[in-house]
Design a protein around this motif. Sequence first.
Motif, PDB file in Angstrom:
ATOM      1  N   GLY A   1     -29.118  -0.353  35.233  1.00 51.92           N
ATOM      2  CA  GLY A   1     -28.703  -0.495  33.971  1.00 51.92           C
ATOM      3  C   GLY A   1     -28.160  -2.027  33.834  1.00 51.92           C
ATOM      4  O   GLY A   1     -27.608  -2.447  34.423  1.00 51.92           O
ATOM      5  N   PHE A   2     -28.679  -2.495  32.289  1.00 51.62           N
ATOM      6  CA  PHE A   2     -28.211  -3.678  31.886  1.00 51.62           C
ATOM      7  C   PHE A   2     -26.931  -3.431  30.986  1.00 51.62           C
ATOM      8  O   PHE A   2     -27.348  -2.729  29.807  1.00 51.62           O
ATOM      9  CB  PHE A   2     -29.094  -4.764  31.619  1.00 51.62           C
ATOM     10  CG  PHE A   2     -29.043  -6.059  30.934  1.00 51.62           C
ATOM     11  CD1 PHE A   2     -28.157  -6.914  31.943  1.00 51.62           C
ATOM     12  CD2 PHE A   2     -28.858  -6.352  29.841  1.00 51.62           C
ATOM     13  CE1 PHE A   2     -27.672  -8.017  31.599  1.00 51.62           C
ATOM     14  CE2 PHE A   2     -28.159  -7.384  29.385  1.00 51.62           C
ATOM     15  CZ  PHE A   2     -27.845  -8.414  30.201  1.00 51.62           C
ATOM     16  N   PHE A   3     -25.969  -3.675  30.828  1.00 49.44           N
ATOM     17  CA  PHE A   3     -24.839  -3.446  30.075  1.00 49.44           C
ATOM     18  C   PHE A   3     -24.284  -4.921  29.331  1.00 49.44           C
ATOM     19  O   PHE A   3     -23.886  -5.875  29.866  1.00 49.44           O
ATOM     20  CB  PHE A   3     -23.549  -3.130  30.596  1.00 49.44           C
ATOM     21  CG  PHE A   3     -23.866  -1.641  31.400  1.00 49.44           C
ATOM     22  CD1 PHE A   3     -23.724  -0.533  30.830  1.00 49.44           C
ATOM     23  CD2 PHE A   3     -24.216  -1.640  32.525  1.00 49.44           C
ATOM     24  CE1 PHE A   3     -23.794   0.534  31.519  1.00 49.44           C
ATOM     25  CE2 PHE A   3     -24.642  -0.503  33.406  1.00 49.44           C
ATOM     26  CZ  PHE A   3     -24.449   0.636  32.902  1.00 49.44           C
ATOM     27  N   LEU A   4     -24.354  -4.799  27.878  1.00 48.75           N
ATOM     28  CA  LEU A   4     -24.186  -6.125  26.983  1.00 48.75           C
ATOM     29  C   LEU A   4     -22.591  -5.929  26.705  1.00 48.75           C
ATOM     30  O   LEU A   4     -22.078  -4.605  26.556  1.00 48.75           O
ATOM     31  CB  LEU A   4     -24.778  -5.908  25.840  1.00 48.75           C
ATOM     32  CG  LEU A   4     -26.332  -6.343  25.757  1.00 48.75           C
ATOM     33  CD1 LEU A   4     -26.719  -6.207  24.471  1.00 48.75           C
ATOM     34  CD2 LEU A   4     -26.140  -7.871  26.020  1.00 48.75           C
ATOM     35  N   LYS A   5     -21.767  -6.920  26.834  1.00 46.64           N
ATOM     36  CA  LYS A   5     -20.379  -6.813  26.688  1.00 46.64           C
ATOM     37  C   LYS A   5     -20.114  -7.890  25.618  1.00 46.64           C
ATOM     38  O   LYS A   5     -20.341  -9.186  25.473  1.00 46.64           O
ATOM     39  CB  LYS A   5     -19.459  -7.498  28.002  1.00 46.64           C
ATOM     40  CG  LYS A   5     -19.806  -6.669  29.152  1.00 46.64           C
ATOM     41  CD  LYS A   5     -18.872  -7.434  30.044  1.00 46.64           C
ATOM     42  CE  LYS A   5     -19.486  -8.775  30.709  1.00 46.64           C
ATOM     43  NZ  LYS A   5     -18.837  -9.321  31.773  1.00 46.64           N
ATOM     44  N   HIS A   6     -19.585  -7.089  24.295  1.00 42.90           N
ATOM     45  CA  HIS A   6     -19.422  -8.049  22.951  1.00 42.90           C
ATOM     46  C   HIS A   6     -18.241  -7.485  22.316  1.00 42.90           C
ATOM     47  O   HIS A   6     -18.103  -6.139  22.060  1.00 42.90           O
ATOM     48  CB  HIS A   6     -20.756  -7.802  22.319  1.00 42.90           C
ATOM     49  CG  HIS A   6     -20.709  -8.849  20.806  1.00 42.90           C
ATOM     50  ND1 HIS A   6     -20.426 -10.035  21.117  1.00 42.90           N
ATOM     51  CD2 HIS A   6     -20.457  -8.534  19.719  1.00 42.90           C
ATOM     52  CE1 HIS A   6     -20.428 -10.596  19.685  1.00 42.90           C
ATOM     53  NE2 HIS A   6     -20.395  -9.638  18.933  1.00 42.90           N
ATOM     54  N   LYS A   7     -17.362  -8.226  22.157  1.00 48.26           N
ATOM     55  CA  LYS A   7     -16.168  -7.910  21.390  1.00 48.26           C
ATOM     56  C   LYS A   7     -15.251  -6.862  22.204  1.00 48.26           C
ATOM     57  O   LYS A   7     -14.948  -6.938  23.460  1.00 48.26           O
ATOM     58  CB  LYS A   7     -16.270  -7.796  19.957  1.00 48.26           C
ATOM     59  CG  LYS A   7     -16.628  -9.041  19.198  1.00 48.26           C
ATOM     60  CD  LYS A   7     -16.371  -9.157  17.967  1.00 48.26           C
ATOM     61  CE  LYS A   7     -16.182 -10.365  17.252  1.00 48.26           C
ATOM     62  NZ  LYS A   7     -15.122 -10.411  16.295  1.00 48.26           N
TER      63      LYS A   7
END
Length: 302
Positions: free
Chosen positions: A217-223
Amino acid sequence: MITYIERAALHEEKYNNCITNSLQNKVYAYSWYLDIVADNWSVLVLDDYEAVMPICWRKKNFIKYVYPPFWLLELGVFSIDNTVDVEQFYKLLFTKFRFVESKLNTANPIKIEASYLVEKQIQVLPLNSNYDTIISGFRKDRKKDLKKATKAGLSAKWNDDPKKIIQLFRNNVGKRTPFITDKDYDNLSKLITICIEKEVGEVLSIYNEHHQLVASGFFLKHKNTITILVSSTDFNFRKNGENTFLINTAIQKYHNDFELFNFGGSSMKSIAEYFLSFGANTLNYQEIKYNQLPALVKLFKS
């Protein structure tokens, strides 16, 4: 006053500042993200970038139309306060394009009575508890999956080669969605690379005891939010809770530093039920589906 501005004429700094300071702040709306995933994009801008609505578009048979690019989960209107009338953006949008298919975001007002708005759902899990409390909310099947994964000797590898997740996705999920093009996969490769460089994304891979890649999986980290942007299992290895182990490993890592885990969203009942089985909740948002093309073109477009 709302103005239609092409990408080339956009004041990039003001635009990105609006996204950063907006109530709806989403990583997908930044100019660098849209430059990667969209064929073309323009923006509806309120006054001096007090609110913006990015629009992704293509041209076919001399007709420009708005479309939803792959790898982009939410767009819509982004504003620095909650007094902005989002429907004024839609009205101007429909004067520029006679066919619009575009996702809004979970912070845009829900107005389901409009004929051009379709209700959609995403699933999110609050992370404002300790891990033991979070996992206690997993349903029985997910807990069984984790026991299977432990017994099978599955192992996690962070920061794995991005090429592996793209190939895994392409060989499995991609075969069920053949309308994803080579260009879309190239965009995904560029996007993952840039997100890793900007430290807003991470790859997690799961291997079995024979060192075979079985999930990634590719996980986005934002705020305050972690989002699964793309994930896949190897369809030949789905008996030992591989995907549950993938998601649980991410939750275990991120729960101390983030407030919300976004499963990437699905309005398909079976997929939504799976995400909800982690103790997740449903959030509603809307998608614009507007078609005022001539009848013959409508038939061709469908």
